[in-house]
Enzyme design. Structure first.
Site, PDB file in Angstrom:
ATOM      1  N   ARG A  85       0.849  -1.203   0.000  1.00  0.00           N
ATOM      2  CA  ARG A  85       0.000   0.000   0.000  1.00  0.00           C
ATOM      3  C   ARG A  85       0.879   1.247   0.000  1.00  0.00           C
ATOM      4  NH1 ARG A  85      -4.615  -0.070   4.450  1.00  0.00           N
ATOM      5  NH2 ARG A  85      -5.326   1.701   3.178  1.00  0.00           N
ATOM      6  N   CYS A 139      -1.461   6.092   9.112  1.00  0.00           N
ATOM      7  CA  CYS A 139      -1.787   4.766   8.586  1.00  0.00           C
ATOM      8  C   CYS A 139      -2.908   4.947   7.575  1.00  0.00           C
ATOM      9  CB  CYS A 139      -2.164   3.821   9.717  1.00  0.00           C
ATOM     10  SG  CYS A 139      -3.570   4.389  10.716  1.00  0.00           S
TER      11      CYS A 139
END
Length: 279
Positions: free
Chosen positions: A176, A235
């Site tokens: 990611r 995050c």
């Protein structure tokens, strides 16, 4: 107060409203079912359930998928669970420790210092042969009074600036971070200048127990996050990032949290970087 507590240490503490520890069950799994049914099927004796989606976060929107909760809602949840200034709080969950870390971070941010995360969570408790119960304790009337701001919070602009002058850690999975895949948000990649330090590497993969402080310090030091550096964390939506802030605290490294994280950044049309981190 050390930010984590072992099963052995917790089992030795008095519990309940007569001066003992307040236990919060914060079972949460990204994309999974609500944690309440699992809590009702078996939880640590005396533990109160707290819902991450509705009590530890605000409604999803432009500020991200898990923005800071409405302070009145959060306060009511903590009081219902018996949190007060003279009470130790222990939080746990049943999966990766992310939900527990979010509760720990919010309580610390709100000025409650006497809070720890159960190392290894529910799995460590049951592995030690300790009991669960199904009785749901009655609501309490804790005297929790929040004083927000005890831990540093980053805005999107703060995060962008910190990535240039300090160390901004991206706690998501490497793929990611590199922008190879994005299963949740609309844009793939990372904040320019951020370095990758996946939350999943904070713990032993078999037990979910945090690595030793010196191991964590070595891990974070390898990407420039040291006690003398200015460190921030983000995050996907401010949940696993709280776990990273907790791991940094264990290592003796203060860090600020960008609560909106990638779910806010990627919606705002800001610059995006892709590919592996330098060096």
């Amino acid at each position: 107060m050390h930010p984590v507590i072992t099963v052995t240490e917790l089992a030795a503490l008095p519990k309940g409203s007569s001066g003992g520890a307040t236990l919060l069950d914060v079972r949460y799994q990204l994309g999974g079912p609500p944690g309440r049914p699992a809590y009702e099927a078996g939880h640590l004796p005396g533990a109160h359930y707290v819902d991450l989606e509705t009590e530890l976060a605000g409604a999803p929107g432009t500020a991200g998928r898990h923005p800071l909760p409405d302070l009145a809602v959060f306060t009511a949840a903590m009081r219902r669970a018996g949190v007060g200034p003279d009470r130790d709080v222990v939080v746990y969950d049943g999966h990766l420790g992310w939900g527990a870390a979010r509760a720990w971070w919010l309580l610390r941010w709100a000025g409650h210092e006497r809070v720890r995360v159960l190392d290894g969570g529910l799995a460590a408790w049951t592995a030690a042969g300790l009991p669960l119960e199904t009785d749901v304790p009655p609501d309490e009337n804790g005297e929790f009074t929040p004083a927000p701001g005890a831990l540093a919070v980053l805005t999107a602009d703060d995060a962008a600036a910190l990535a240039r002058r300090g160390v901004l850690l991206d706690a998501r999975a490497p793929e990611r971070y590199r922008g190879e895949t994005e299963p949740i948000d609309s844009v793939a990649g990372h904040i320019p200048g951020a370095v990758n330090a996946p939350t999943t590497e904070n713990v032993d993969p078999g037990t979910g127990v945090f690595l030793a402080p010196d191991e964590l310090a070595k891990r974070f030091g390898a990407v420039g996050a040291t006690p003398g550096a200015e460190v921030g964390v983000y995050c996907g939506s401010g949940v696993s990032g709280a776990h990273e802030v907790l791991a940094l605290a264990i290592a003796g490294i203060p860090a600020a949290l960008y609560v909106g994280s990638w779910s806010e950044w990627s919606r705002a049309g800001r610059d995006v970087a892709t590919g592996p981190q330098p060096g």
